[in-house]
Structure formats: structure tokens, C-alpha cells
Scaffold this active site. Structure first.
Site, PDB file in Angstrom:
ATOM      1  N   LYS A 199      47.965  22.691  53.439  1.00 45.95           N
ATOM      2  CA  LYS A 199      47.768  22.795  54.892  1.00 45.95           C
ATOM      3  C   LYS A 199      48.088  24.233  55.314  1.00 45.95           C
ATOM      4  O   LYS A 199      47.389  25.144  54.902  1.00 45.95           O
ATOM      5  CB  LYS A 199      48.633  21.749  55.596  1.00 45.95           C
ATOM      6  CG  LYS A 199      48.237  20.313  55.193  1.00 45.95           C
ATOM      7  CD  LYS A 199      49.015  19.281  55.958  1.00 45.95           C
ATOM      8  CE  LYS A 199      48.532  17.866  55.652  1.00 45.95           C
ATOM      9  NZ  LYS A 199      49.199  17.229  54.514  1.00 45.95           N
ATOM     10  N   TYR A 233      47.245  18.072  28.370  1.00 39.98           N
ATOM     11  CA  TYR A 233      48.204  17.015  28.718  1.00 39.98           C
ATOM     12  C   TYR A 233      49.622  17.556  28.566  1.00 39.98           C
ATOM     13  O   TYR A 233      49.919  18.223  27.586  1.00 39.98           O
ATOM     14  CB  TYR A 233      48.036  15.797  27.787  1.00 39.98           C
ATOM     15  CG  TYR A 233      47.564  14.585  28.549  1.00 39.98           C
ATOM     16  CD1 TYR A 233      48.347  14.058  29.575  1.00 39.98           C
ATOM     17  CD2 TYR A 233      46.340  13.990  28.270  1.00 39.98           C
ATOM     18  CE1 TYR A 233      47.899  12.966  30.304  1.00 39.98           C
ATOM     19  CE2 TYR A 233      45.896  12.901  28.990  1.00 39.98           C
ATOM     20  CZ  TYR A 233      46.688  12.391  30.015  1.00 39.98           C
ATOM     21  OH  TYR A 233      46.254  11.321  30.733  1.00 39.98           O
ATOM     22  N   THR A 259      53.173  19.141  51.361  1.00 36.53           N
ATOM     23  CA  THR A 259      51.914  19.331  50.658  1.00 36.53           C
ATOM     24  C   THR A 259      51.685  20.836  50.629  1.00 36.53           C
ATOM     25  O   THR A 259      52.321  21.591  51.370  1.00 36.53           O
ATOM     26  CB  THR A 259      50.747  18.634  51.389  1.00 36.53           C
ATOM     27  OG1 THR A 259      50.749  19.035  52.755  1.00 36.53           O
ATOM     28  CG2 THR A 259      50.872  17.127  51.311  1.00 36.53           C
ATOM     29  N   GLU A 275      52.787  15.629  29.635  1.00 38.62           N
ATOM     30  CA  GLU A 275      53.774  14.664  30.153  1.00 38.62           C
ATOM     31  C   GLU A 275      55.187  15.140  29.845  1.00 38.62           C
ATOM     32  O   GLU A 275      55.478  15.551  28.726  1.00 38.62           O
ATOM     33  CB  GLU A 275      53.538  13.285  29.529  1.00 38.62           C
ATOM     34  CG  GLU A 275      52.402  12.565  30.220  1.00 38.62           C
ATOM     35  CD  GLU A 275      52.045  11.242  29.573  1.00 38.62           C
ATOM     36  OE1 GLU A 275      52.849  10.719  28.785  1.00 38.62           O
ATOM     37  OE2 GLU A 275      50.955  10.747  29.869  1.00 38.62           O
ATOM     38  N   ASP A 308      59.700  15.946  56.007  1.00 38.33           N
ATOM     39  CA  ASP A 308      58.314  16.081  55.549  1.00 38.33           C
ATOM     40  C   ASP A 308      57.723  17.268  56.308  1.00 38.33           C
ATOM     41  O   ASP A 308      57.334  17.153  57.471  1.00 38.33           O
ATOM     42  CB  ASP A 308      57.556  14.780  55.862  1.00 38.33           C
ATOM     43  CG  ASP A 308      56.114  14.823  55.380  1.00 38.33           C
ATOM     44  OD1 ASP A 308      55.604  15.934  55.127  1.00 38.33           O
ATOM     45  OD2 ASP A 308      55.496  13.743  55.272  1.00 38.33           O
ATOM     46  N   ARG A 333      45.330  21.184  46.686  1.00 39.36           N
ATOM     47  CA  ARG A 333      45.874  19.859  47.033  1.00 39.36           C
ATOM     48  C   ARG A 333      46.930  19.449  46.018  1.00 39.36           C
ATOM     49  O   ARG A 333      46.620  19.144  44.880  1.00 39.36           O
ATOM     50  CB  ARG A 333      44.754  18.813  47.023  1.00 39.36           C
ATOM     51  CG  ARG A 333      43.901  19.007  48.164  1.00 39.36           C
ATOM     52  CD  ARG A 333      42.716  18.127  48.279  1.00 39.36           C
ATOM     53  NE  ARG A 333      42.122  18.598  49.492  1.00 39.36           N
ATOM     54  CZ  ARG A 333      42.478  18.188  50.703  1.00 39.36           C
ATOM     55  NH1 ARG A 333      43.344  17.218  50.858  1.00 39.36           N
ATOM     56  NH2 ARG A 333      41.944  18.738  51.766  1.00 39.36           N
TER      57      ARG A 333
HETATM   58  N1  DSN Z   1      45.819  13.472  56.350  1.00 35.41           N
HETATM   59  C1  DSN Z   1      46.915  14.387  56.582  1.00 35.41           C
HETATM   60  C2  DSN Z   1      46.798  15.031  57.911  1.00 35.41           C
HETATM   61  O1  DSN Z   1      45.679  15.262  58.333  1.00 35.41           O
HETATM   62  O2  DSN Z   1      47.790  15.311  58.559  1.00 35.41           O
HETATM   63  C3  DSN Z   1      48.213  13.738  56.375  1.00 35.41           C
HETATM   64  O3  DSN Z   1      48.189  12.905  55.262  1.00 35.41           O
END
Ligand code: DSN
Length: 397
Positions: A232, A46, A229, A48, A203, A238
Site C-alpha cells: 500500500k 523451496y 502489508t 521451508e 495493523d 504483495r
Molecule cells: N483490501 C485492503 C484494503 O483495500 O484496504 C485491505 O485488505
């Protein structure tokens, strides 16, 4: 593993992943080092708070992990620590965008973002998302003829509607975005009290890996904040990274305070370590080659599908992502049917709405394709030619 049921399911999923062609634009295959960090004992801790300011004891090692992730994130995107701040504790893209608005946009303020059917994301102010309920949504669409962003139209909307924040980014837009133009649009907003300039939030979840690899323009020279994120095109675990400009506006302090105690508790330090691993991997020359190959592959796949008579939204792609109109005003098949046919043949895609879609989200007019995952597995242009041929045959059967 002692748990045979889960062990069996993990093996089944590993087998499935190996046996299919994966064209889900938001998926990728992480390295074994990323997996090792994810499955490490860092998960037991933990933490925090932030490095040097934790609520729990025993965080000397964890502080080093988190500081390393922070410095690697800034380094990868060529940012000076005196000019940019990054919070690495965000669990994924949606909570990260939510944290950003919560920190910087007064409740009830206006969020201007791309409509879902034009390629935007739910958290860009969709009325069904809390981002479209706690803040006022102002959703823009693409030009219906060119199927790309009409920057002049956006400027008019922004000047008239005076949004507090403009969100620039997408989950299903294949083209390069002109961040400079978005900056000009944000700067053109004048509020009734004389204040000038909306916030510009980018984004870059889909194309962050391409930015890191030099295959897509960087939004950092123009944005006030940037979210990505990490799973990708960046090929990590993730998680999400949220960058804000560090200046007299104090966004860095506002954001950190919103993340904890405002919204979350203990950060997932095993994920943060895995992010650090992926960020380091993305600095390597091989990753640059990879990012360029991702785009080359997508261009060939789009070109070949177009040659076979499919309507490619916007006519092609500048990124990893392709949006195919499979419905073609009733001359083709729905996105749902296309997805099922392809999956039956071992090709995994997702159904997707297309700009101005008249069909439903659950059975839309198109499919979205991406080349990040297959490029990680070594696919080249020649494979894309063969793949397009195969896909066309399946879709027309
Ligand atoms: N689910 C993601 C995507 O496939 O682009 C975005 O949140």
C-alpha cells in the site's frame, strides 16, 4: 512471451493502469526494480524454514536474501534487533493477522477491534471472518457525532470486557491514531486471576509508508506487535511483515513456529526479495518527500470535496485516506453509483461503508479515496484541486 493470451492481457492491464486516475487507497505503483525481483528466478526455490535452518538444500543465497529483508525491515522502522523480531514470510495482511492471533491468543480468547463499518478490517474480529469465529469478537465503533475514535469509551469497554488482544488499525479511518492512548487502554485491562494488560496489536498496513517517511506517528513505542502489508503506502510487492516484541514472553519463537510448521509451507522468496528492494527504496530522502506529499494531496482533495458540499467523514484527513459520504441521508447518491459514475469517467475508487451505515455493504453510503498511487505518479496539490472539481461535476451529473 510464448503465451500470447496472457501477454495480451498483461498489456491490456498496463494500458488500463496508465489511462486511469487511481484513487484506490490501498494501491500503488511499484518501481521497475521491485518488478524485476518479483519476476526473478528466486521463484524457483523451496525454502521451508528460516535462514540457517532450512528443510531443503541449496538455500545459501536465499538465506542472504531473507536476512537482508529482515535487517532492512528493522532498519526502516528504526528498531533494534535485540528488541524487535520480524517475520518476513507472511503472504499478505489477512494471513499475517491470522498467524499473529494463532501464535499469541488462545483459541476462544477475545479480540477487540474496530468494526468494519467504522473503518476496521475483516481480520480484526469481524463475525464473518474466521478471526471472529475461532476467537470471540468484541467490535467497537466510532463516536457517532465526531466520527473519530472515542478513547474514553474504548477504555470502559476494554475494562469491562477484558479482551485478550486489542487490535488498533484500519482500512478506512482517515485520522491519526493515538497509539499511546491505545497502550493505556490495553494496560487498564485486569483479568479475574489478577493478571494485568491486554496485548496491543497494530495493523499499520495502510499507513506503514507514511510512518517510514515520517508523515504519520510510529506505533512501535507502544505496541506488542505490528503488522503491515507491503503493497500500500509502502509501495512494495504483495506481502506482509509481522513484527513482535522480543522479550521474556518469547513472542518471536511462538510466531516463527506458528508461521512454519503451524500455518504455511515454503515462503515466496521472490516476493521477499522484492520487499527488500521496496524497504531500501523507502529509506531514501525522496520517499520522505513522497510520504509528506501523499498527506498534503489527501488534505487538499478532502478540503475541496468538502467545499463542494460532500460530507467528509470526520471532517478531513491526517493521512492518505479520505472517506466520503456520498449518500448524505438520501440527498446524494449511493457509494456504488458514485463508484460507477467515476469509473465511467476514468477515476477508480471503491465503494465503502461509512460509520453507522444503514445501507448494505454491497451498496453502501460512501466511497473511499486515497492519494498514494497518484502521488507516485507525481500529482501535487494543484492536481488535487482540479481532480476534486472534476469529481464533483461527475458525481452531480
Ligand atoms: N483490501 C485492503 C484494503 O483495500 O484496504 C485491505 O485488505
Amino acid at each position: 512471451m510464448q503465451d500470447k493470451q496472457i501477454e495480451k492481457l498483461i498489456k491490456e492491464e498496463e494500458k488500463r493502469q496508465k489511462s486511469v486516475i487511481n484513487l484506490i487507497a490501498s494501491e500503488n505503483y511499484v518501481s521497475s526494480d521491485v518488478l524485476k525481483a518479483l519476476g526473478s528466478k528466486l521463484t524457483n526455490k523451496y525454502a521451508e524454514g528460516y535462514p540457517g535452518k532450512r528443510y531443503y538444500g541449496g538455500n545459501t543465497v536465499i538465506d542472504k536474501v531473507e536476512n537482508l529483508a529482515i535487517s532492512r525491515a528493522l532498519k526502516l522502522f528504526k528498531l533494534k534487533p535485540t528488541e524487535w523480531h520480524v517475520n518476513v514470510q507472511l503472504l499478505s495482511g489477512s494471513p499475517a493477522n491470522f498467524a499473529l492471533y494463532s501464535a499469541l491468543v488462545p483459541l476462544g480468547g477475545k479480540i477487540m477491534g474496530m468494526k468494519l463499518t467504522s473503518g476496521g478490517h475483516l481480520t480484526h474480529g469481524h463475525p464473518l471472518s474466521m478471526t471472529g469465529k475461532l476467537w470471540k469478537p468484541l467490535q467497537f465503533e466510532l463516536d457517532s457525532k465526531t466520527e473519530v475514535i472515542d478513547y474514553d469509551a474504548l477504555k470502559k469497554i476494554a475494562k469491562a470486557e477484558k479482551p485478550d488482544i486489542i487490535v488498533c488499525g484500519f482500512t478506512a479511518y482517515p485520522r491519526v491514531v493515538d497509539f499511546k492512548k491505545f497502550r493505556e487502554i490495553a494496560d487498564a485491562v485486569v483479568y479475574p486471576d489478577g493478571r494485568r494488560g491486554a496485548l496491543l496489536h497494530v495493523d499499520m498496513s495502510h499507513f506503514a509508508g507514511l510512518v517510514a517517511g515520517g508523515a504519520y506517528p510510529s506505533p512501535f513505542p507502544y505496541a506488542d506487535s505490528v503488522m503491515t502489508t507491503t503493497h500500500k503506502s509502502l509501495r512494495g510487492p504483495r506481502q506482509a511483515l509481522l513484527f513482535v516484541k522480543k522479550d521474556e514472553r518469547g513472542f518471536d519463537k511462538k510466531l516463527d513456529k506458528m508461521v512454519i510448521p503451524g500455518l504455511f509451507g515454503g515462503p515466496h522468496e521472490n516476493n521477499i526479495a522484492a520487499v527488500a528492494v521496496a524497504l531500501e527504496e523507502a529509506t531514501k530522502p525522496d520517499f520522505k518527500k513522497y510520504a509528506k506529499q501523499v498527506v498534503k494531496n489527501a488534505k487538499v482533495l478532502a478540503r475541496e470535496l468538502k467545499k463542494s458540499g460532500w460530507h467528509i467523514i470526520s471532517g478531513g484527513t491526517d493521512s492518505h485516506l479520505i472517506l466520503v459520504d456520498t449518500w448524505m441521508d438520501g440527498k446524494g447518491i449511493s457509494g456504488k453509483e458514485a463508484g460507477i459514475k467515476l469509473e465511467d469517467a476514468g477515476i477508480i475508487v471503491n465503494m465503502n461503508t461509512i460509520p453507522g451505515d444503514k445501507r448494505s455493504v454491497m451498496d453502501p453510503s460512501g466511497i473511499r479515496l486515497g492519494t498514494c498511487a497518484e502521488t507516485t505518479r507525481g500529482a501535487k496539490e494543484v492536481d488535487m484541486v482540479k481532480l476534486a472539481f472534476k469529481m464533483n461535476k461527475i458525481l452531480r451529473a
